[in-house]
Scaffold this motif. Structure first.
Motif, PDB file in Angstrom:
ATOM      1  N   ALA A  19       2.421  -4.578   3.288  1.00 47.17           N
ATOM      2  CA  ALA A  19       1.578  -5.328   4.229  1.00 47.17           C
ATOM      3  C   ALA A  19       1.925  -6.815   4.181  1.00 47.17           C
ATOM      4  N   ASP A  64       1.041  -9.905  15.783  1.00 48.72           N
ATOM      5  CA  ASP A  64       0.864  -8.587  16.389  1.00 48.72           C
ATOM      6  C   ASP A  64       0.062  -7.675  15.469  1.00 48.72           C
ATOM      7  N   ASN A  65      -0.352  -6.544  15.988  1.00 50.24           N
ATOM      8  CA  ASN A  65      -1.029  -5.556  15.143  1.00 50.24           C
ATOM      9  C   ASN A  65      -0.106  -5.178  13.988  1.00 50.24           C
ATOM     10  N   GLY A  66      -0.671  -5.199  12.795  1.00 49.76           N
ATOM     11  CA  GLY A  66       0.111  -4.805  11.620  1.00 49.76           C
ATOM     12  C   GLY A  66       0.980  -5.905  11.043  1.00 49.76           C
ATOM     13  N   ALA A  67       0.872  -7.125  11.581  1.00 55.66           N
ATOM     14  CA  ALA A  67       1.723  -8.228  11.110  1.00 55.66           C
ATOM     15  C   ALA A  67       1.339  -8.727   9.722  1.00 55.66           C
ATOM     16  N   GLY A  68       0.126  -8.388   9.300  1.00 55.46           N
ATOM     17  CA  GLY A  68      -0.312  -8.792   7.972  1.00 55.46           C
ATOM     18  C   GLY A  68      -1.373  -9.886   7.972  1.00 55.46           C
ATOM     19  N   LYS A  69      -2.006 -10.115   9.098  1.00 57.74           N
ATOM     20  CA  LYS A  69      -3.045 -11.166   9.180  1.00 57.74           C
ATOM     21  C   LYS A  69      -4.222 -10.841   8.267  1.00 57.74           C
ATOM     22  N   SER A  70      -4.766  -9.623   8.453  1.00 62.31           N
ATOM     23  CA  SER A  70      -5.950  -9.261   7.657  1.00 62.31           C
ATOM     24  C   SER A  70      -5.626  -9.248   6.176  1.00 62.31           C
ATOM     25  N   SER A  71      -4.457  -8.732   5.847  1.00 66.87           N
ATOM     26  CA  SER A  71      -4.094  -8.668   4.423  1.00 66.87           C
ATOM     27  C   SER A  71      -3.996 -10.068   3.835  1.00 66.87           C
ATOM     28  N   HIS A  98      -6.828 -13.021  18.220  1.00 65.91           N
ATOM     29  CA  HIS A  98      -5.877 -12.448  19.173  1.00 65.91           C
ATOM     30  C   HIS A  98      -5.975 -13.159  20.514  1.00 65.91           C
ATOM     31  N   TYR A 149       0.885  -1.174   0.000  1.00 66.68           N
ATOM     32  CA  TYR A 149       0.000   0.000   0.000  1.00 66.68           C
ATOM     33  C   TYR A 149       0.918   1.217   0.000  1.00 66.68           C
ATOM     34  N   VAL A 157       3.923   1.270   2.376  1.00 66.22           N
ATOM     35  CA  VAL A 157       3.794   0.182   3.349  1.00 66.22           C
ATOM     36  C   VAL A 157       3.714  -1.169   2.637  1.00 66.22           C
TER      37      VAL A 157
END
Ligand SMILES: Nc1ncnc2c1ncn2[C@@H]1O[C@H](COP(=O)(O)OP(=O)(O)OP(=O)(O)O)[C@@H](O)[C@H]1O
Length: 265
Positions: free
Chosen positions: A25, A44-51, A212, A20, A23
């Motif tokens: 991801a 962790d937050n921002g680790a790329g799970k959602s992506s 989480h 992005y 960034v």
């Protein structure tokens, strides 16, 4: 999970990249979902799970890399493509339409029409069949809700989530992906949903579970995919690793090669 020497790989991703702007991801992530398993995805937050999950469910198109379903490459341009390929996703927020009934929610966007002229020309819905099939699905998954004509808004949070999970399980042919399905729930309701997730797996659908909640992950996961900095840091066997070591790998306090061989899955 069945102890199989060479378990079949249902879904696989190799070298997925998603940027992005500045960034990154996903930075060349690999992924493997096996037949008959619940695979937890943590990070962790921002680790790329959602992506990662978005790429697998067609919500984003990766810049690089490939996705294989049952060994064949797939190219999802949107979530509908993934659905058509038999991949259903349960999102944390958009799970159900509260004002509609349970059976309407189960068949939302895939309504059954009456046979013949009434259905084809007049687009009349086959309410009886939808009611019958809804009740059968819910009974099969042992979701203890009696009336399929009850509005979803009259259900508890846990029951609503069960409806969302049951809907996905009913339509998925290959994979069910669940994004934080127990996040908004209390202890009892969370356990109810975990139990349902196990039943979905036991009926033959592999499940990808983003969470989480470490106790939940350790309770139901057969394997744990650890996402870190847009990559896969490790795949762990929850039976042979502690929760604290898992968190250490997730946060980077420990690297995967510092773990004993049996911790890997
Ligand atoms: N649409 C977007 N535009 C810009 N950056 C994005 C976008 N989506 C994700 N990112 C960035 O990509 C990185 C990975 O995000 P992603 O949401 O995949 O992580 P995550 O592991 O799911 O995090 P969380 O647990 O916080 O949801 C983050 O740095 C995030 O800010």
């Amino acid at each position: 999970m069945n102890a199989v020497a060479n378990p079949k790989i249902v879904m696989q991703a190799r070298g997925l990249v998603k940027r992005y702007g500045q960034v990154t991801a996903l930075d060349g992530v690999d992924f493997e979902l096996r037949e008959g398993e619940i695979l937890a995805v943590i990070g962790d937050n921002g680790a790329g799970k959602s992506s990662l999950i978005k790429a697998l469910s067609g919500a984003i198109v990766p810049d690089e890399g490939e996705i294989l379903l049952d060994g064949s490459p797939v190219h999802f341009r949107n979530p509908l493509d993934a659905r058509r390929a038999g991949i259903e996703t349960v999102y944390q927020d958009l799970a159900v339409a509260p004002a509609m009934t349970i059976y309407e929610n189960l068949f939302l966007g895939r309504e059954l029409r009456r046979p013949g002229f009434l259905g084809n020309m007049l687009r009349m819905l086959d309410k009886k069949k939808m009611l019958h099939e809804s009740a059968a699905r819910m009974a099969d998954l042992k979701v203890g809700i009696q009336s399929m004509t009850q509005a979803v808004e009259t259900l508890s949070g846990g029951q609503r989530q069960c409806v969302a999970v049951a809907r996905s399980a009913a339509f998925a042919r290959h994979v069910v992906i669940m994004d934080e399905p127990t996040a908004a729930l209390g202890v009892k309701e969370g356990n109810m949903v975990l139990e349902l997730i196990r039943r979905v797996r036991d009926r033959g659908l592999p499940v990808v579970l983003i969470s989480h909640n470490m106790p939940h992950v350790f309770e139901v996961a057969d394997r744990i995919h650890v996402a870190r900095l847009g990559r896969r840091a490790a795949v762990l066997n929850p039976k042979n690793i502690s929760m604290s070591d898992t968190v250490a790998v997730m946060t980077g306090a420990m690297t995967a090669d510092q773990l004993p061989a049996e911790a890997h899955a």
